[in-house]
Design an enzyme around this catalytic site. Sequence first.
Site, PDB file in Angstrom:
ATOM      1  N   VAL A  12      55.307 140.432  31.632  1.00 46.24           N
ATOM      2  CA  VAL A  12      56.534 141.119  31.226  1.00 46.24           C
ATOM      3  C   VAL A  12      57.652 140.563  32.100  1.00 46.24           C
ATOM      4  CG1 VAL A  12      55.469 143.211  30.328  1.00 46.24           C
ATOM      5  CG2 VAL A  12      55.958 143.060  32.771  1.00 46.24           C
ATOM      6  N   MET A  40      62.499 139.656  38.967  1.00 41.78           N
ATOM      7  CA  MET A  40      61.074 139.450  39.197  1.00 41.78           C
ATOM      8  C   MET A  40      60.298 139.972  37.994  1.00 41.78           C
ATOM      9  SD  MET A  40      59.705 137.920  41.637  1.00 41.78           S
ATOM     10  CE  MET A  40      58.333 137.681  42.726  1.00 41.78           C
ATOM     11  N   CYS A  41      59.151 139.424  37.752  1.00 35.40           N
ATOM     12  CA  CYS A  41      58.314 139.798  36.612  1.00 35.40           C
ATOM     13  C   CYS A  41      57.003 140.388  37.115  1.00 35.40           C
ATOM     14  CB  CYS A  41      58.047 138.569  35.751  1.00 35.40           C
ATOM     15  SG  CYS A  41      59.508 137.589  35.367  1.00 35.40           S
ATOM     16  N   ARG A  42      56.164 140.738  36.191  1.00 38.93           N
ATOM     17  CA  ARG A  42      54.792 141.129  36.479  1.00 38.93           C
ATOM     18  C   ARG A  42      53.894 140.323  35.548  1.00 38.93           C
ATOM     19  NH1 ARG A  42      54.514 143.588  41.206  1.00 38.93           N
ATOM     20  NH2 ARG A  42      55.882 141.778  41.373  1.00 38.93           N
ATOM     21  N   ASN A  91      55.762 134.309  38.164  1.00 31.32           N
ATOM     22  CA  ASN A  91      56.293 135.576  38.654  1.00 31.32           C
ATOM     23  C   ASN A  91      57.128 135.243  39.892  1.00 31.32           C
ATOM     24  OD1 ASN A  91      54.678 138.420  40.333  1.00 31.32           O
ATOM     25  ND2 ASN A  91      56.793 138.122  39.743  1.00 31.32           N
TER      26      ASN A  91
END
Length: 266
Positions: free
Chosen positions: A88, A1-3, A115
Amino acid sequence: MCRHFAYVGPPKPLGELLVRPPHSLYVQSWAPRHQRYGTVNADGFGVGWHADGDPLPARYRRSGPVWGDLSFADLARVVRSGTVLAAVRDATLPGADGEAAAAPFAYGPWLFSHNGAVAGWPDSLAVPARSLPADELLGLEARCDSALVWALLLHRLRAGDEPPQALADTVAEVAAAAPGSRLNLLVTDGTTITATAWGDTLWYLALPGGDGTVVASEPYDDDPRWRRVPDRTLLTASRTDVSLTPLKEPEAARRARPDDVKEPTA
């Protein structure tokens, strides 16, 4: 998972938005507070922004962690913009794409980030992929799920769909083909932000006095004015207004929906 993170409002230094807050996107790369899938966002990062007088956004992307890039720290100190989209990337499977797989993806005035993750990738999106013209498939920046989701969305934008409709239809298509996917999408055209909350956290902050709007995977500080976006919701925002619209869920996606996101809390 990303932000990921987006801002629209009066021009501000990138560092004021992405680095300076106590729980900024920069800090979320190693210490996210609301991330439920993955723990360290170190497999690339990127930031895109629009500059006055130029219709096309600029991007700065790298394949490594944001905390190890001294050039970004310098850039964030001096570059100012009224529209910013940054992300990110969560630690993921090895691949050869490098910074090409790091958001934001871009075409024309648009910047895009995903995301989440497509369940059953890549087989699950074989049918949606066949709907794309060959040149658009061959033009993918990277061979990852986010790049294909971007191609499906971009196909609709290029056909003339407005971003809210394009995002809603793309999420419905991918969710039907790949039930259980997490599809928090984020796009800006330099004036507005459009986003979906689908399987993970999304928040927004309307800054006082019409000073802009922030949309992010999680709050960058403890300001009580942050608001949680309900799951399965489309968000549209300008620098002064935010609207939320429930998204219709395909039956296959509803059956595969994890219990932990059925009733999000504020």
